[in-house]
Design a protein around this motif. Structure first.
Motif, mmCIF file in Angstrom:
data_model
loop_
_atom_site.group_PDB
_atom_site.id
_atom_site.type_symbol
_atom_site.label_atom_id
_atom_site.label_comp_id
_atom_site.label_asym_id
_atom_site.label_seq_id
_atom_site.Cartn_x
_atom_site.Cartn_y
_atom_site.Cartn_z
ATOM 1 N N GLU A 1 -18.860 -10.603 -14.385
ATOM 2 C CA GLU A 1 -18.143 -9.398 -14.813
ATOM 3 C C GLU A 1 -18.799 -8.152 -14.231
ATOM 4 O OE1 GLU A 1 -16.187 -10.607 -19.140
ATOM 5 O OE2 GLU A 1 -18.256 -9.882 -19.046
ATOM 6 N N ARG A 2 -20.127 -8.110 -14.243
ATOM 7 C CA ARG A 2 -20.817 -6.967 -13.651
ATOM 8 C C ARG A 2 -20.576 -6.908 -12.143
ATOM 9 N NH1 ARG A 2 -27.278 -6.336 -14.196
ATOM 10 N NH2 ARG A 2 -27.214 -8.167 -12.836
ATOM 11 N N ALA A 3 -20.561 -8.057 -11.496
ATOM 12 C CA ALA A 3 -20.312 -8.084 -10.054
ATOM 13 C C ALA A 3 -18.910 -7.572 -9.732
ATOM 14 C CB ALA A 3 -20.491 -9.505 -9.515
ATOM 15 N N ILE A 4 -17.938 -7.931 -10.545
ATOM 16 C CA ILE A 4 -16.567 -7.451 -10.335
ATOM 17 C C ILE A 4 -16.495 -5.946 -10.524
ATOM 18 C CG2 ILE A 4 -14.222 -7.508 -11.283
ATOM 19 C CD1 ILE A 4 -14.650 -10.494 -11.848
ATOM 20 N N ALA A 5 -17.187 -5.449 -11.512
ATOM 21 C CA ALA A 5 -17.182 -4.002 -11.771
ATOM 22 C C ALA A 5 -17.763 -3.211 -10.607
ATOM 23 C CB ALA A 5 -17.957 -3.699 -13.050
ATOM 24 N N GLY A 6 -18.632 -3.849 -9.815
ATOM 25 C CA GLY A 6 -19.253 -3.152 -8.693
ATOM 26 C C GLY A 6 -18.601 -3.393 -7.353
ATOM 27 N N LEU A 7 -17.418 -3.977 -7.347
ATOM 28 C CA LEU A 7 -16.777 -4.322 -6.075
ATOM 29 C C LEU A 7 -16.364 -3.095 -5.252
ATOM 30 C CD1 LEU A 7 -14.517 -7.388 -6.912
ATOM 31 C CD2 LEU A 7 -16.386 -7.313 -5.253
ATOM 32 N N GLY A 8 -15.801 -2.101 -5.890
ATOM 33 C CA GLY A 8 -15.277 -0.967 -5.147
ATOM 34 C C GLY A 8 -13.980 -1.335 -4.435
ATOM 35 N N ALA A 9 -13.493 -0.415 -3.594
ATOM 36 C CA ALA A 9 -12.192 -0.615 -2.946
ATOM 37 C C ALA A 9 -12.290 -1.135 -1.519
ATOM 38 C CB ALA A 9 -11.410 0.703 -2.950
ATOM 39 N N ALA A 10 -13.411 -0.943 -0.856
ATOM 40 C CA ALA A 10 -13.542 -1.321 0.559
ATOM 41 C C ALA A 10 -13.602 -2.841 0.712
ATOM 42 C CB ALA A 10 -14.779 -0.682 1.164
ATOM 43 N N ARG A 11 -12.917 -3.332 1.756
ATOM 44 C CA ARG A 11 -12.939 -4.752 2.088
ATOM 45 C C ARG A 11 -13.176 -4.921 3.588
ATOM 46 N NH1 ARG A 11 -13.275 -4.492 -2.523
ATOM 47 N NH2 ARG A 11 -12.005 -5.406 -4.177
ATOM 48 N N PRO A 12 -14.007 -5.879 3.986
ATOM 49 C CA PRO A 12 -14.674 -6.825 3.096
ATOM 50 C C PRO A 12 -15.845 -6.194 2.356
ATOM 51 C CG PRO A 12 -15.355 -7.213 5.360
ATOM 52 C CD PRO A 12 -14.280 -6.161 5.417
ATOM 53 N N LEU B 1 -16.449 -12.934 -2.204
ATOM 54 C CA LEU B 1 -15.690 -13.831 -1.325
ATOM 55 C C LEU B 1 -14.231 -13.917 -1.768
ATOM 56 C CD1 LEU B 1 -18.197 -16.807 -0.789
ATOM 57 C CD2 LEU B 1 -17.959 -14.683 0.522
ATOM 58 N N LEU B 2 -14.024 -14.039 -3.068
ATOM 59 C CA LEU B 2 -12.655 -14.117 -3.591
ATOM 60 C C LEU B 2 -11.900 -12.817 -3.318
ATOM 61 C CD1 LEU B 2 -13.448 -15.870 -6.990
ATOM 62 C CD2 LEU B 2 -12.047 -16.851 -5.155
ATOM 63 N N ALA B 3 -12.530 -11.698 -3.624
ATOM 64 C CA ALA B 3 -11.868 -10.402 -3.433
ATOM 65 C C ALA B 3 -11.551 -10.168 -1.961
ATOM 66 C CB ALA B 3 -12.742 -9.280 -3.976
ATOM 67 N N ASN B 4 -12.460 -10.505 -1.067
ATOM 68 C CA ASN B 4 -12.239 -10.297 0.362
ATOM 69 C C ASN B 4 -11.091 -11.143 0.892
ATOM 70 O OD1 ASN B 4 -14.401 -8.536 0.391
ATOM 71 N ND2 ASN B 4 -15.856 -10.031 1.205
ATOM 72 N N ALA B 5 -10.864 -12.292 0.270
ATOM 73 C CA ALA B 5 -9.783 -13.182 0.702
ATOM 74 C C ALA B 5 -8.461 -12.881 0.018
ATOM 75 C CB ALA B 5 -10.179 -14.635 0.446
ATOM 76 N N GLY B 6 -8.417 -11.821 -0.784
ATOM 77 C CA GLY B 6 -7.174 -11.422 -1.430
ATOM 78 C C GLY B 6 -6.894 -12.118 -2.737
ATOM 79 N N TYR B 7 -7.864 -12.865 -3.263
ATOM 80 C CA TYR B 7 -7.713 -13.458 -4.593
ATOM 81 C C TYR B 7 -8.138 -12.434 -5.650
ATOM 82 C CZ TYR B 7 -7.431 -18.115 -2.404
ATOM 83 O OH TYR B 7 -7.065 -19.205 -1.646
ATOM 84 N N ASP B 8 -7.595 -12.577 -6.828
ATOM 85 C CA ASP B 8 -8.071 -11.798 -7.966
ATOM 86 C C ASP B 8 -9.423 -12.375 -8.371
ATOM 87 O OD1 ASP B 8 -8.642 -10.556 -10.339
ATOM 88 O OD2 ASP B 8 -6.799 -11.173 -11.362
ATOM 89 N N PRO B 9 -10.519 -11.635 -8.214
ATOM 90 C CA PRO B 9 -11.826 -12.219 -8.538
ATOM 91 C C PRO B 9 -11.970 -12.611 -9.999
ATOM 92 C CG PRO B 9 -12.014 -9.849 -8.187
ATOM 93 C CD PRO B 9 -10.627 -10.240 -7.767
ATOM 94 N N ALA B 10 -11.089 -12.101 -10.848
ATOM 95 C CA ALA B 10 -11.149 -12.461 -12.271
ATOM 96 C C ALA B 10 -10.843 -13.935 -12.502
ATOM 97 C CB ALA B 10 -10.187 -11.599 -13.074
ATOM 98 N N ILE B 11 -10.308 -14.628 -11.488
ATOM 99 C CA ILE B 11 -10.085 -16.070 -11.677
ATOM 100 C C ILE B 11 -11.413 -16.788 -11.864
ATOM 101 C CG2 ILE B 11 -7.902 -16.087 -10.416
ATOM 102 C CD1 ILE B 11 -9.328 -17.481 -8.118
ATOM 103 N N ALA B 12 -12.498 -16.224 -11.323
ATOM 104 C CA ALA B 12 -13.815 -16.822 -11.541
ATOM 105 C C ALA B 12 -14.185 -16.761 -13.019
ATOM 106 C CB ALA B 12 -14.865 -16.112 -10.698
#
Length: 337
Positions: free
Chosen positions: A301-312, A258-269
């Motif tokens: 951290e594992r979820a972030i590693a599996g995000l990939g480049a495609a959005r959403p 959700l964070l990544a799709n909205a343009g936030y850096d998911p690492a803030i989580a």
């Protein structure tokens, strides 16, 4: 923290008798507007960007609404004057670059109705309650999310029609809980976040908001109720534990997307839970119903590693929302090293 202290004073102005001897201060009303707008801005950004992940949608207008009834009787007339509420529903704020902003709506306008809906007149002698606002929000949520809507608006005593082209949005309303607690909850239709998060974690607050939104998208409340679990203090005992831990980890994993799709850096989580988690080890969010914060960080951290480049990004966890909870939280967890 100064802003938080002033907001603790305004809490009574909103939902109870005001413990102040002087008249309401305009600055306090503006504190209400500011923090409500902060949450609305983040919530709308997350809800619109992730509409494709939500099977329950509403029209995203970019309007922050309020009603006279939600203010305590002692301060209601002052609030009506300050916010220029001239009818049943006031427009507290209009989010920048939103459909409502593009259509020319302004803070201080009054919303009389939308399409065939006409809102009930305010009850100026009512006890302080958000019931009227909740009813309005539910009526709006039932309208089509993908076609123009005609709004009936009053501005400076004159009534007019304004057409807004909404953006599809996840069906959730966002509410600030003003007070000293780190309140955070979701009930399927609403996300409520405590004002203290904004005071102490202003740059990281999208993380807990995304987490609570994830609960709604995954229908966790109704799936927990279907399992017959006990909520509150009993959530950390017996058979309840495995179901609550499962929903917490699922929400953690989805919140990253959700964070990544909205343009936030998911690492803030990760940063949020690394700072907030240690302080809550003995608190409600550190109870037995929630996995250890270090393990939650490792899982994200594992979820972030599996995000990939495609959005959403659409994580596989979404495929589970139509299934009963099975309590298997261990298979979701990554143990911290």
């Amino acid at each position: 923290m100064l802003r938080l202290k002033s907001l603790l004073l305004t809490a009574a102005m909103i939902v109870g008798p005001a413990p102040v001897t002087a008249g309401p201060d305009s600055a306090l009303f503006e504190d209400i507007r500011a923090i409500d707008s902060d949450l609305a801005r983040i919530g709308e950004r997350l809800a619109v960007a992730n509409a494709a992940l939500c099977d329950r949608q509403k029209p995203g207008l970019g309007l922050l609404l309020h009603t006279p009834e939600q203010y305590a009787p002692e301060t209601r007339e002052a609030a009506i004057r300050h916010f220029q509420i001239d009818g049943p529903v006031g427009i507290e704020a209009v989010l920048e670059n939103s459909p409502a902003a593009m259509a020319g709506l302004r803070a201080g306008d009054t919303l009389l109705g939308i399409e065939a809906i006409r809102f009930a007149p305010p009850r100026r002698d009512a006890k302080a309650s958000t019931a009227a606002l909740i009813k309005v929000e539910k009526q709006i949520a039932e309208l089509p999310a993908d076609r123009p809507l005609r709004l009936y608006v009053r501005r400076n005593g004159s009534d007019k029609n304004i057409t807004v082209e909404p953006k599809p949005s996840c069906r959730t309303r966002f509410e600030v809980a003003v007070g000293p607690e780190f309140a955070a909850q979701a009930d399927g239709e609403m996300v409520q976040i405590g004002s203290r998060f904004f005071a102490e974690y202003p740059d990281l607050v999208p993380a807990p908001i995304a987490h609570e939104l994830a609960h709604n998208i995954l229908r966790h409340r109704e799936r927990l109720e279907a399992r017959g679990v006990s909520f509150g203090l009993l959530s950390g005992f017996g058979r309840n534990v495995r179901y609550f831990r499962q929903t917490e980890l699922e929400a953690d994993i989805l919140s990253v997307s959700l964070l990544a799709n909205a343009g936030y850096d998911p690492a803030i989580a990760l940063r949020f839970w690394s700072r907030f988690g240690p302080s809550q080890d003995m608190g409600p969010l550190g109870s037995r119903s929630h996995p250890a914060w270090r393990d939650r960080v490792a899982t994200m951290e594992r979820a972030i590693a599996g995000l990939g480049a495609a959005r959403p990004h659409r994580p596989a966890i979404l495929d589970t929302r139509d299934r009963p909870l099975d309590g298997d939280w261990q298979s979701l967890l990554v143990k911290a090293q």
